[in-house]
Design a protein around this motif. Sequence first.
Motif, PDB file in Angstrom:
ATOM      1  N   UNK A 121      -0.187  14.665  -7.884  1.00 13.84           N
ATOM      2  CA  UNK A 121       0.382  16.012  -7.750  1.00 13.84           C
ATOM      3  C   UNK A 121       0.898  16.495  -9.094  1.00 13.84           C
ATOM      4  N   UNK A 136      -2.976  22.819 -13.596  1.00 11.55           N
ATOM      5  CA  UNK A 136      -2.989  24.221 -13.164  1.00 11.55           C
ATOM      6  C   UNK A 136      -2.185  25.090 -14.120  1.00 11.55           C
ATOM      7  N   UNK A 137      -1.014  24.569 -14.508  1.00 10.65           N
ATOM      8  CA  UNK A 137      -0.184  25.349 -15.437  1.00 10.65           C
ATOM      9  C   UNK A 137      -0.897  25.486 -16.773  1.00 10.65           C
ATOM     10  N   UNK A 194       0.567   4.155  -2.645  1.00  8.42           N
ATOM     11  CA  UNK A 194       0.205   5.471  -2.152  1.00  8.42           C
ATOM     12  C   UNK A 194       1.190   6.545  -2.620  1.00  8.42           C
ATOM     13  N   UNK A 195       2.491   6.252  -2.483  1.00  9.68           N
ATOM     14  CA  UNK A 195       3.502   7.246  -2.879  1.00  9.68           C
ATOM     15  C   UNK A 195       3.430   7.501  -4.375  1.00  9.68           C
ATOM     16  N   UNK A 205       0.255   9.460  -5.141  1.00 11.24           N
ATOM     17  CA  UNK A 205       0.366  10.865  -4.749  1.00 11.24           C
ATOM     18  C   UNK A 205       1.231  11.638  -5.737  1.00 11.24           C
ATOM     19  N   UNK A 206       2.348  11.001  -6.108  1.00  9.24           N
ATOM     20  CA  UNK A 206       3.250  11.658  -7.059  1.00  9.24           C
ATOM     21  C   UNK A 206       2.543  11.965  -8.362  1.00  9.24           C
ATOM     22  N   UNK A 228      -1.957  17.495 -11.120  1.00 15.35           N
ATOM     23  CA  UNK A 228      -2.531  18.741 -10.623  1.00 15.35           C
ATOM     24  C   UNK A 228      -1.696  19.929 -11.088  1.00 15.35           C
ATOM     25  N   UNK A 229      -0.367  19.814 -10.942  1.00 16.33           N
ATOM     26  CA  UNK A 229       0.503  20.926 -11.366  1.00 16.33           C
ATOM     27  C   UNK A 229       0.352  21.156 -12.861  1.00 16.33           C
ATOM     28  N   UNK A 268       0.828  -1.220   0.000  1.00 17.87           N
ATOM     29  CA  UNK A 268       0.000   0.000   0.000  1.00 17.87           C
ATOM     30  C   UNK A 268       0.860   1.267   0.000  1.00 17.87           C
ATOM     31  N   UNK A 269       2.045   1.160   0.639  1.00 24.90           N
ATOM     32  CA  UNK A 269       2.911   2.348   0.664  1.00 24.90           C
ATOM     33  C   UNK A 269       3.403   2.700  -0.731  1.00 24.90           C
TER      34      UNK A 269
END
Lengths: 260, 196
Positions: free
Chosen positions: A14, A21-22, A6-7, A10-11, A17-18, A2-3
């Motif tokens: 993110x 947004x850009x 998850x990492x 998330x990466x 998302x960046x 799961x770790x």
Amino acid sequence: MIDIVMMTGTGILLGLAIGLVVRYFGVPEDPLVESLNELMPGANCGGCGLAGCSDYANAMATGRAKPGLCPVMSAEAVAKCCELLGVESDTSEPKIAVVCCSGDDNHAAKQAFYNGVNDCLNAMLVAGGAKGCTYGCLGLGSCARACPFGAIEMLPNHLAKIHADLCTGCGKCYMACPRNVIKLVPRSAAKVHVYCNSPEKATVKKNVCKAACIGCRKCARTAEEGQIVMNGFLASINYDNPPAEEIVETCPTKCLRKAE
Amino acid sequence: MVKEYILLIIGAVLVNNFVLSRILGICPFLGVSKRLDTAMGMGAAVIFVMTLSGFVTSWCDKYILVRYNLEYLRTIFFILVIAGLVQVVEVLLKRFSSTLYSALGIYLPLITTNCAVLGSAIICATEEEFMGRIFKSTVFCFASAVGFALALVLFSSVRERLELSKIPRSFQGPAIALVTAGILAMAFTGFAGLGS
């Protein structure tokens, strides 16, 4: 398990998302600044007087700085910048750095044994370093470390040597040298140099260095008027009107030499 | 309730000052404290980023890390989240508030992985009194950042004054700055016990 998921998740999230947004909120960079940035050498040496290449590109685009301040850029690149900005080109003469000293270990007398920090400024603070001459190259390589282009080689007998093909004339070494041994001269006139920096009297200089300029004026008399000027006991080349290369024959101590 | 928060703020700003008693965020403390105006810009950026990151990381900690027993990933996870967050905020700021963007300037990306920012997030995640309390953690991070800004502004004013004074040659530059920082830290120990 799961770790890892998850990492990674998330990466990726993110990153997405960046990116989004850009994509939707980003302010497009001025195309003029972008194309100016591409013409920059990218060494961020600060030779133009601004904080790095992109700052200079910005400054040019907003009219805070003129093109041609960069000592590293080629003439074509400067011309292109002027074309992009729509201004008259005002090119400055490309320069090259010269170490005006021939006092390596074979020529310069030692006054002390220096085993302190391997840095010219440090050696300066401790009674002026190892060599007897207080005007010459300390030979500890502060300039070589300051050079962003790897153009300065430290010879094993403690003298800095500048490789003309790599030198861009940015002036970093000139700033780093605590003795001001390094001079910036116009590249086209850099044919013959006086490899001595000491304004002392000949008797004083002779005691500490075998290759010092003894101020005999032979070169100044042989050259045409104004090509070599005497600064007290030190001959210096007038780079606006440089003498012919044959002048080096006249020097008895061989401190007047052709450019290496 | 109100008393608890007042004590928390006084504690974070003065007693347990981030720079001067926790010794976190020393690099910007020494690096951008040469001039008062840059110090103020940096202080503002730190307050902004630390409050935001305190909220986001304590939320992530409560609802992601603790829930799935991933507490050991805290450091790397927080760095990732804070860095991503600051990137997004920077783009948004540039778009919607160019005045704030130019005021915070280069300091915003500079402090993404600053030890003070990460430190406040980790303190909130590991200390008993902040665990699982998002609002309290956010207030703590904000107050810590104010403490950081206060220390930075004080120190930069001292350094501006030092520029004008006659300093023995061997003390010039970083040496006198570090000595001054030490004296300032000692002065701040005078706040110990305040509010207890």
